[in-house]
Design a protein around this motif. Sequence first.
Motif, PDB file in Angstrom:
ATOM      1  N   ILE A 214       0.849  -1.196   0.000  1.00  0.00           N
ATOM      2  CA  ILE A 214       0.000   0.000   0.000  1.00  0.00           C
ATOM      3  C   ILE A 214       0.883   1.243   0.000  1.00  0.00           C
ATOM      4  O   ILE A 214       0.602   2.225  -0.697  1.00  0.00           O
ATOM      5  CB  ILE A 214      -0.954  -0.002   1.206  1.00  0.00           C
ATOM      6  N   ALA A 215       1.965   1.212   0.784  1.00  0.00           N
ATOM      7  CA  ALA A 215       2.915   2.325   0.785  1.00  0.00           C
ATOM      8  C   ALA A 215       3.538   2.499  -0.596  1.00  0.00           C
ATOM      9  O   ALA A 215       3.747   3.629  -1.059  1.00  0.00           O
ATOM     10  CB  ALA A 215       4.000   2.094   1.829  1.00  0.00           C
ATOM     11  N   LEU A 216       3.814   1.395  -1.269  1.00  0.00           N
ATOM     12  CA  LEU A 216       4.465   1.438  -2.583  1.00  0.00           C
ATOM     13  C   LEU A 216       3.517   1.881  -3.690  1.00  0.00           C
ATOM     14  O   LEU A 216       3.916   2.601  -4.608  1.00  0.00           O
ATOM     15  CB  LEU A 216       5.034   0.058  -2.916  1.00  0.00           C
ATOM     16  N   GLN A 217       2.248   1.484  -3.595  1.00  0.00           N
ATOM     17  CA  GLN A 217       1.354   1.636  -4.740  1.00  0.00           C
ATOM     18  C   GLN A 217       0.263   2.696  -4.607  1.00  0.00           C
ATOM     19  O   GLN A 217      -0.508   2.900  -5.541  1.00  0.00           O
ATOM     20  CB  GLN A 217       0.689   0.283  -5.046  1.00  0.00           C
ATOM     21  N   HIS A 218       0.179   3.403  -3.485  1.00  0.00           N
ATOM     22  CA  HIS A 218      -0.952   4.328  -3.334  1.00  0.00           C
ATOM     23  C   HIS A 218      -0.898   5.525  -4.275  1.00  0.00           C
ATOM     24  O   HIS A 218      -1.895   6.241  -4.424  1.00  0.00           O
ATOM     25  CB  HIS A 218      -1.064   4.816  -1.867  1.00  0.00           C
ATOM     26  N   GLN A 219       0.248   5.725  -4.950  1.00  0.00           N
ATOM     27  CA  GLN A 219       0.346   6.802  -5.942  1.00  0.00           C
ATOM     28  C   GLN A 219       0.285   6.284  -7.377  1.00  0.00           C
ATOM     29  O   GLN A 219       0.434   7.062  -8.321  1.00  0.00           O
ATOM     30  CB  GLN A 219       1.647   7.590  -5.737  1.00  0.00           C
ATOM     31  N   GLU A 220       0.058   4.989  -7.543  1.00  0.00           N
ATOM     32  CA  GLU A 220      -0.143   4.450  -8.886  1.00  0.00           C
ATOM     33  C   GLU A 220      -1.537   4.841  -9.370  1.00  0.00           C
ATOM     34  O   GLU A 220      -2.450   5.052  -8.569  1.00  0.00           O
ATOM     35  CB  GLU A 220       0.009   2.922  -8.887  1.00  0.00           C
ATOM     36  N   ARG A 221      -1.703   4.923 -10.698  1.00  0.00           N
ATOM     37  CA  ARG A 221      -2.972   5.346 -11.265  1.00  0.00           C
ATOM     38  C   ARG A 221      -3.471   4.335 -12.307  1.00  0.00           C
ATOM     39  O   ARG A 221      -2.685   3.705 -12.996  1.00  0.00           O
ATOM     40  CB  ARG A 221      -2.852   6.742 -11.899  1.00  0.00           C
ATOM     41  N   TRP A 222      -4.778   4.226 -12.412  1.00  0.00           N
ATOM     42  CA  TRP A 222      -5.437   3.224 -13.250  1.00  0.00           C
ATOM     43  C   TRP A 222      -4.920   3.245 -14.698  1.00  0.00           C
ATOM     44  O   TRP A 222      -4.801   2.202 -15.340  1.00  0.00           O
ATOM     45  CB  TRP A 222      -6.940   3.463 -13.214  1.00  0.00           C
ATOM     46  N   ASP A 223      -4.599   4.453 -15.226  1.00  0.00           N
ATOM     47  CA  ASP A 223      -4.160   4.559 -16.616  1.00  0.00           C
ATOM     48  C   ASP A 223      -2.652   4.441 -16.776  1.00  0.00           C
ATOM     49  O   ASP A 223      -2.114   4.628 -17.874  1.00  0.00           O
ATOM     50  CB  ASP A 223      -4.644   5.880 -17.233  1.00  0.00           C
ATOM     51  N   GLY A 224      -1.944   4.162 -15.680  1.00  0.00           N
ATOM     52  CA  GLY A 224      -0.494   3.997 -15.757  1.00  0.00           C
ATOM     53  C   GLY A 224       0.298   5.278 -15.584  1.00  0.00           C
ATOM     54  O   GLY A 224       1.531   5.276 -15.729  1.00  0.00           O
ATOM     55  N   SER A 225      -0.382   6.382 -15.267  1.00  0.00           N
ATOM     56  CA  SER A 225       0.300   7.678 -15.162  1.00  0.00           C
ATOM     57  C   SER A 225       0.882   7.955 -13.776  1.00  0.00           C
ATOM     58  O   SER A 225       1.457   9.019 -13.554  1.00  0.00           O
ATOM     59  CB  SER A 225      -0.676   8.811 -15.525  1.00  0.00           C
ATOM     60  N   GLY A 226       0.722   7.013 -12.845  1.00  0.00           N
ATOM     61  CA  GLY A 226       1.207   7.231 -11.483  1.00  0.00           C
ATOM     62  C   GLY A 226       2.653   6.827 -11.291  1.00  0.00           C
ATOM     63  O   GLY A 226       3.397   6.569 -12.242  1.00  0.00           O
ATOM     64  N   TYR A 227       3.061   6.774 -10.045  1.00  0.00           N
ATOM     65  CA  TYR A 227       4.443   6.409  -9.715  1.00  0.00           C
ATOM     66  C   TYR A 227       4.420   5.506  -8.483  1.00  0.00           C
ATOM     67  O   TYR A 227       3.406   5.416  -7.802  1.00  0.00           O
ATOM     68  CB  TYR A 227       5.300   7.662  -9.466  1.00  0.00           C
TER      69      TYR A 227
END
Length: 356
Positions: A214-227
């Motif tokens: 959750i710490a690693l992925q909470h800034q990922e975005r559905w369209d792949g634009s996250g980090y």
Amino acid sequence: MRLVNIAYVDEGSVLAKPLVASNGKVLLQAGIALSRSYINKLAHLGFDTMFIEDATFEDVEITSAVSLKTREVAYAAVQSINKNIDESRLLSGKLDEVKSAVRNIISDLLDNKGLLGNVIEIQGYDDYTFHHSVNTTIIASIMGIFMGWSDDKLLELGMGMLMHDVGKIKVPSEIFNKKEPLTPEEFDEIKKHSEYGFEILRKNRDINIVSAHIALQHQERWDGSGYPRGLKGTQIHEYGRLAAIADVYEALTSKRIYRNAHQPYEAYEYLIANSDRLFEPKLVKNVFSKCITPYPTGTGIRLSNGQRGNVVKQNPCFPTRPYVRMTHEFYSRLFSPIDYNLAEHPSLMIVGIENR
């Protein structure tokens, strides 16, 4: 009771709900008559709104998602974790505090029959990280409960949510609190907090690896634009997809030192508008929109017919169409209040927020 902007709080008004400091402890208890010095001090501390007693709304019940004691315990757990990381101590001895805090939150939410309601507590300028960690845990847990997740899944989710921002301890605080626009280099440093947090958590055997994600992925975005990894769609763990929604909604509705908070309906509409781009569409439309209200009970609103009043009750079947009580028409007070169930009055629209 009703929500009032501090600019409209009169001297002698009685506080209807406690105001809480960043450590979770009560700053001012309910029932206190507010003197001018109290009001000025609260404004200095960054409190924009507060719940005030009002005989016209004495039947209005505003129940917090979790108790003040539960919040205090959760704040203490987050503070303890951050302090131990800052001092390079092992977390193992502190994780029982986190687990206990999460269990308290889940228990309170399960006891709260109406999950649709007020999930964000009023706050000032105090340490944003602690408020954010606790509030996102509450929001994410509400969504998990709505989906019928097991106690084990809710605990995994809550553990990860309460510690999802631990990596920020390794990012200079002056970057997070900077009022001016960030430089590309500063933003790159902020983006590292996800990986920092994951590395901290995964080294602790008492933390489930999916909670650490959750710490690693909470800034990922559905369209792949996250980090940080540009994951897309179901490449993101279901906890990460849910965490992204809770994280953004809470961030938007919280006051920061460099900007004012957005209204809940604005954050709600942002999530809905981006549900097919930044966030998992089904999770936003079938879960978030069903259990998070855009117009919390007590909020002052203005209708399309020129009348002004407050939300008095939620409408679970129609979250965007609450029950309201109107007390004014334009600038004149009505002879007697008018109640509407907005679900039964499709021609009436909420056109503005006026916490007066």
